[in-house]
Structures are given as C-alpha cells and as structure tokens.
Motif scaffolding. Structure first.
Motif, PDB file in Angstrom:
ATOM      1  N   LYS A 321     -43.484  66.367 129.622  1.00  0.00           N
ATOM      2  CA  LYS A 321     -44.184  64.582 129.999  1.00  0.00           C
ATOM      3  C   LYS A 321     -44.643  64.356 131.444  1.00  0.00           C
ATOM      4  O   LYS A 321     -46.123  63.622 130.640  1.00  0.00           O
ATOM      5  CB  LYS A 321     -42.446  63.592 129.805  1.00  0.00           C
ATOM      6  CG  LYS A 321     -41.622  64.265 128.320  1.00  0.00           C
ATOM      7  CD  LYS A 321     -40.609  63.034 127.544  1.00  0.00           C
ATOM      8  CE  LYS A 321     -40.361  62.892 125.689  1.00  0.00           C
ATOM      9  NZ  LYS A 321     -39.529  61.916 126.526  1.00  0.00           N
ATOM     10  N   GLN A 353     -50.403  61.561 122.180  1.00  0.00           N
ATOM     11  CA  GLN A 353     -48.893  60.608 121.506  1.00  0.00           C
ATOM     12  C   GLN A 353     -48.339  61.982 120.497  1.00  0.00           C
ATOM     13  O   GLN A 353     -47.263  61.624 121.092  1.00  0.00           O
ATOM     14  CB  GLN A 353     -49.726  59.295 120.857  1.00  0.00           C
ATOM     15  CG  GLN A 353     -50.044  58.625 122.042  1.00  0.00           C
ATOM     16  CD  GLN A 353     -50.861  57.140 121.668  1.00  0.00           C
ATOM     17  OE1 GLN A 353     -50.939  57.226 120.410  1.00  0.00           O
ATOM     18  NE2 GLN A 353     -51.648  56.359 122.086  1.00  0.00           N
ATOM     19  N   TRP A 356     -46.480  64.201 122.650  1.00  0.00           N
ATOM     20  CA  TRP A 356     -44.945  63.293 123.663  1.00  0.00           C
ATOM     21  C   TRP A 356     -44.226  63.184 122.176  1.00  0.00           C
ATOM     22  O   TRP A 356     -43.020  63.584 122.796  1.00  0.00           O
ATOM     23  CB  TRP A 356     -45.827  62.214 123.750  1.00  0.00           C
ATOM     24  CG  TRP A 356     -44.549  60.968 124.582  1.00  0.00           C
ATOM     25  CD1 TRP A 356     -43.658  60.515 123.817  1.00  0.00           C
ATOM     26  CD2 TRP A 356     -44.750  60.695 126.230  1.00  0.00           C
ATOM     27  NE1 TRP A 356     -42.917  59.816 124.853  1.00  0.00           N
ATOM     28  CE2 TRP A 356     -43.351  60.838 126.149  1.00  0.00           C
ATOM     29  CE3 TRP A 356     -44.826  60.817 126.703  1.00  0.00           C
ATOM     30  CZ2 TRP A 356     -42.952  59.528 127.297  1.00  0.00           C
ATOM     31  CZ3 TRP A 356     -44.601  60.748 128.172  1.00  0.00           C
ATOM     32  CH2 TRP A 356     -43.976  59.814 128.386  1.00  0.00           C
ATOM     33  N   PHE A 374     -46.806  56.453 130.294  1.00  0.00           N
ATOM     34  CA  PHE A 374     -47.087  57.065 129.854  1.00  0.00           C
ATOM     35  C   PHE A 374     -47.635  55.306 128.964  1.00  0.00           C
ATOM     36  O   PHE A 374     -49.199  55.358 128.822  1.00  0.00           O
ATOM     37  CB  PHE A 374     -46.787  57.656 128.748  1.00  0.00           C
ATOM     38  CG  PHE A 374     -47.666  58.110 127.602  1.00  0.00           C
ATOM     39  CD1 PHE A 374     -46.911  58.590 126.476  1.00  0.00           C
ATOM     40  CD2 PHE A 374     -48.426  59.055 128.346  1.00  0.00           C
ATOM     41  CE1 PHE A 374     -48.303  58.417 125.335  1.00  0.00           C
ATOM     42  CE2 PHE A 374     -49.373  59.987 127.306  1.00  0.00           C
ATOM     43  CZ  PHE A 374     -49.173  59.752 125.579  1.00  0.00           C
TER      44      PHE A 374
END
Length: 635
Positions: A321, A353, A356, A374
């Motif tokens: 991350k 995204q 993620w 983020f």
C-alpha cells in the motif's frame, strides 16, 4: 463517496476508522452502494471490502470451499437471514453475501460500460444503469443490522442487570461474614447465595473479572469466619475441587485443539466457569490455580503465535500500500488542461484504486494512515478536476436565506399571547420549513437551533398558561366541595348545632362561596346545582327567610328609637351600587364574547372561563336583587 467524486468532499472530511470484526455486519448494512462502473471503484467500498475480508479472516470456522453463488441465490439467502432470529445470523455470512452481491453488481456495470464504449460512445458520457436488486439488498442488510443491534442492546441490558444481582449477593455475603457471632447460622443462606450467583447469567466483560474477584473474596472471607461446622466446609471444598479438576482437564485437552481461535474462545468459557466455582481448601488453592493457569498460558501462547503470523502478512500489505501511495503522489496533473489529459490521469488513478482493492489489511494503525495518505493524493487530483463541474453553493445559500427569514418570523411571534392565531401561524411556518432543502453543514445546526428555540419559547409559555389556569380551577373546586360538605353537615337530620349558630354558619359559608373563583367547566353546573339545593333546604329547615325578616324588623325599631331614618336607606344604596357594578361587569363580558371563537383548545378554554365568570355574576346579581327587595318590603 466515489473516488472519482472525492473533489466534492471538504478537505477535513472525517474518514471512518477500520471497522472491528464484530461490527462487520453493521458495516455491511451501512456501506454506500456502488453507483459507478466497475472501473471507478469507491474508496468507501474498498474499506467495506477490507472490513468484510477482515471479519471473514477472523472467523473461528476453518475456511471451506464454496460453490459460486448466483445473484438469485445471494438475494434469497439475504432474505432468509433477514427473517432468521438475530442470534442465528452470522456476521461473516452477511459480509460475504454483501461482497458477492456487489461483485455481481460491479461486474454488471463493467459489462454495460464496456458495451457502451464498444458502440463508439464517449466513456465520460456513460450513465450506469439502475440495478433492480440493489434497493432490495440494501433494505435486507439494514433489516439484519437493526435486528442485530436490538439483540446486542437486549444482551447488554441483561448483563447490567446480572451485574447488579451479583453485587447484591456479594454485599449480603460480606454482611453475614461481619456477623461473627452468628456466622454458623448463615451457612445455609450462604450456600443458597452461591447457587444464585452461579445461576445468574453473563455480566459486562469489563466488570466480569472484578465482580468475580469480589465474590471469591466474599465467599472466602465467609468461610474463613466460619469455624463451627468443619465437615460441611470440607465437603464443599472437596466438591469445588472436583469441579475445578474437570475444568483443568478440559483446558489441558484444548492445548491440542487444531483450531487455535476455537481453543482460545473455549478457554474464555472455562475461565468464566472457574470464577463461578467456589473456593477449595486453602492449602491447595495456589497449586490448583497454578495447574489451570499453566494450561491457559499454553493456549494463549499458541494464540499469540497465530497473530504474530498475521502481523507478518499485515507488514507485507503495508509495504504494497505504501508503494501505491508513492505512485499516486507521483502523478503530475498541474499542466492538464484538456479532457483527454484528465481522462488519462483519471485512468491511472482508477488503476491504482483497483490494485488497492486487491491488497489485504495492514496493521490497524498503519492501515488508517495509509488510507488517509492515498485518499489525500486522490483528493488533490479531483480538487483540480472539480473546476469542470458546477457546485451546489448557490442553492445552499438560497436555502439558508429562506430558513433565516422563517427564523425571524418565528422570533417575532414567540412573545405573543394570541394563542390561537400564533399557534396556527407557527404551524404554518414549520410546514414551510420542511419544504426547504439543506443548507451548508457549518450552518445546519445553528440555524435549526435558532428556529427550534423560537418555536419552543412560544409553546412553553402557552402550555404554562393553560396549566396554571387548570391548577387554580382544581384548587377552587376542592374549596367549594369542602363548603358544600359543611352545608350538608348542617342540613343533616342528626345535626345538633343550635339554630342561631347554624344560621351564622350558613351565612359565613355562603359568603366564603362567593369569594372563590372559577372551577373546571365540566363540574360547574353540577356543583352549583348541589349548592343551590342544599342552601334552599337549609333556608327551609332554619326558616331563614322569617329569621331575616325579624332581624330587619328589630333593626327598623332600633333605628326609629334612635331617630335615624337613613340607616336602611344607606344599606340599600350600598347594595344598589354593588348591583350596578355587577351588571356593568356582566355587560362587559357579554360584549367581549362576540369577539372570541372556539376553534382551538385554548380558545375553547377561554370561552368556558368567561361563561363561568358570567354565571357567577348572574348569581350574585340575583342575590343582590333579593336583598334590595327585602329591604324595600320593610319600609
């Protein structure tokens, strides 16, 4: 809130912390529904997915291979869970059903979007189709959430009640222990209290150890004080030792349990049972507890190792991350000035995204910080893109102006005493308030409190006015009933009061009756009729009219003897003046009646109050006329 729409959120917008596993079912119900294509996944959805994944990961049940479920099967299962008792609903299963539904939902949106683009259309113009099952799924998830919340509240209330019961038992044990002279007599009661303590259910987790410790100390103190019947105490110790030995054996067997989470949870149950079992002989207490504690330590060590492995996985997720945060922060968009440039940049962010979403949880502390980092990178991107869209500032400002105007109207009416008209006006204003849309968040609370305070000020005064009037009328009713009872007592057949005293008493009571104000309207006629009846009977019984004539005759003779011919004339003039005053008051009330209406409760109460006053004046006028007529008849 969708990531591609984060530009609409204020920079200081609060980010919900990562949900705990036991709250997964609430997060599944509260999570915002995906409204964007699959390629435009929301950060809130990412959080929900992570919460569900964490809840499933923490489940004590071993992983099982499941056949893929169709959308219809998912909806059917959600309906079954919504109807099932809350205690039988698994948070993990609800989270999984939520995940499967939105996976199907996003797949549908992705397919529709791709077909739209393949048809030669501009991707920016794509409008997601409505998912017919989405609202149903939301409703079912909310229903499950509410049932689970109600169950938790009921369980918590039961635990608090159980805690109070256990504390009462501890207090009684301590009281009996202090009574050293009679402690042997309390043995049976002490045993009953121990049974009652064990039968009581769970208490709040934060108080479980404390109340158990207090109970153990109270029981041990009682047994230490109890010296008379050693055999019974030894028997009890022996029985407790046997029960604790069974618990030690169970704890020892749990060391080999393959599922460490199950073993840990079962160990907590054994500790709860251990607390419920009474003490053993003092010389083996430490040794017995040591064996149970050693078995517990072995299970806790395995449990700790399990979570150490989990932490290693969280560290790997943290590194992944962190790399995505670096990539998001490295995107250059300051020079973007065309739709094509913004489309390219948006696509890059959406790809990040999507990555993620595939990464699991980092540690709780780091996960929140990384999410904020983020999201901040995305906020910077979409804050610049927000220049292409129209905001809601004008509409919010207009709503604020309209609500401010209503506040001023309400404040102008709050001190009014025209109860009916003002009530109608305020109700009308409140209805208009509901038709106005929202205002900016920073003004929302203050403008509402301003409006509510103005309305409450008027209605509180109105309520007090009505309450005070009714209290006074009830007090007057009580006083007149007491007078009525006194008159009835004088009128009773067995009344032994001499006639002269009775006549004076009647006069005093009638004079006192006239000084008392209004009574509740529904009681007026009945009370007045009873008063007239008993007074009429007393006039007949005491021959009050004849007595009054003799009294005036004596007065006339005395006046004649003194040569004062104006005495009765002065009395008559005074009565005549009083009569004219009462007639004038009655005329004023009758004139005012024409200006009132009874369309409201307050208006009706005022009319009734005036009618009672007018009737009282009529009664007084009639009595004054009778007095004047009596004087005239003696001239």
């Amino acid at each position: 809130m969708e990531l591609n729409d984060l530009h609409t959120a204020p920079k200081d917008a609060e980010v919900n912390p990562t949900p705990a596993p036991e709250a997964a079912i609430d997060d599944a119900a509260d999570a915002p529904a995906a409204q964007a294509p699959a390629t435009q996944t929301t950060l809130d959805d990412l959080k929900v997915a992570e919460a569900m994944a964490d809840a499933i990961e923490k489940s004590s049940a071993p992983a099982e291979v499941r056949e893929p479920m169709t959308r219809a099967e998912v909806m059917a299962r959600l309906a079954e869970l919504a109807k099932a008792p809350a205690a039988d609903v698994s948070a993990d299963e609800v989270a999984r059903m939520k995940q499967l539904f939105y996976q199907s939902h996003n797949d549908m949106l992705a397919t529709a979007r791709q077909e739209f683009i393949d048809a030669g259309n501009d991707a920016e113009a794509f409008q997601p189709p409505v998912d017919p099952d989405e609202e149903t799924a939301k409703a079912l998830l909310n229903e499950i959430k509410e049932k689970k919340a109600a169950l938790r509240a009921e369980q918590e209330a039961a635990r608090e009640a159980n805690l109070a019961k256990k504390q009462a038992i501890v207090d009684e044990l301590l009281t009996m222990s202090a009574d050293t002279d009679n402690v042997n007599r309390h043995y049976t009661r002490a045993k009953d209290l121990q049974t009652e303590f064990k039968a009581i259910g769970e208490v709040p987790a934060s108080k479980a150890a404390e109340i158990w410790k207090k109970y153990q100390e109270a029981v041990e103190h009682f047994y230490d004080q109890w010296k008379v019947n050693k055999e019974l105490r030894d028997y009890d110790f022996k029985k407790n030792l046997a029960e604790k030995q069974l618990l030690i054996d169970e704890a020892t067997a749990l060391i080999a349990e393959p599922d460490v989470v199950t073993a840990f949870k079962r160990l907590q149950d054994l500790h709860d049972k251990w607390r419920e079992v009474g003490p053993v002989a003092k010389e083996i207490r430490e040794e017995t507890w040591g064996r149970f504690k050693d078995a517990s330590a072995a299970i806790n060590k395995r449990y700790q190792a399990f979570f150490e492995e989990r932490k290693a996985s969280e560290r790997a997720n943290e590194e992944a991350k962190t790399e995505l945060c670096n990539q998001a922060e490295a995107i250059e968009f300051a020079q973007a000035s065309t739709y094509a440039a913004w489309e390219t940049i948006t696509k890059q962010v959406l790809e990040l995204q999507a990555k993620w979403k595939t990464i699991g949880f980092a540690s709780r502390k780091a996960n929140t910080a990384l999410f904020n980092r983020f999201r901040a990178a995305c906020d910077r991107l979409f804050a610049a893109k927000a220049a292409f869209y129209k905001t809601m500032k004008d509409e919010l400002a207009d709503n604020l102006a309209r609500k401010t105007a209503l506040c001023e109207k309400a404040e102008a009416l709050k001190d009014s005493t025209d109860w009916r008209k003002t009530t109608d006006e305020l109700v009308k204003i409140q209805k208009e308030w509901k038709t106005i849309g929202p205002v900016a968040k920073r003004h929302s609370d203050s403008i509402w409190h301003r409006f509510q305070s103005a309305c409450d000020a008027f209605f509180d005064r109105k309520k007090k006015e009505v309450t005070d009037t009714r209290s006074e009328e009830r007090a007057n009713l009580k006083a007149k009933r007491e007078i009525l009872e006194s008159l009835r007592a004088l009128n009773a057949d067995d009344c032994a009061t001499p006639r002269a005293e009775a006549v004076n008493a009647v006069k005093e009571l009638r004079a006192k009756w006239q000084t008392i104000g209004f009574v509740p309207f529904r009681e007026k006629d009945k009370l007045q009729e009873a008063y007239r009846t008993v007074v009429g009977e007393l006039f007949d019984k005491l021959d009050l009219n004849e007595s009054r004539q003799r009294q005036y005759s004596r007065s006339d003779r005395q006046t004649s003897d003194r040569g004062d011919s104006s005495a009765n004339g002065g009395s008559r003039e005074r009565l005549a003046r009083t009569l004219e005053q009462r007639k004038s008051e009655l005329q004023t009330y009758e004139n005012n009646m024409g200006f009132l209406n009874a369309k409201s409760k307050s208006g009706d109460a005022m009319l009734k109050q005036m009618e009672r006053k007018m009737q009282s004046l009529r009664d007084e006028i009639e009595e004054l006329r009778n007095k004047i007529a009596l004087l005239d008849s003696k001239r």
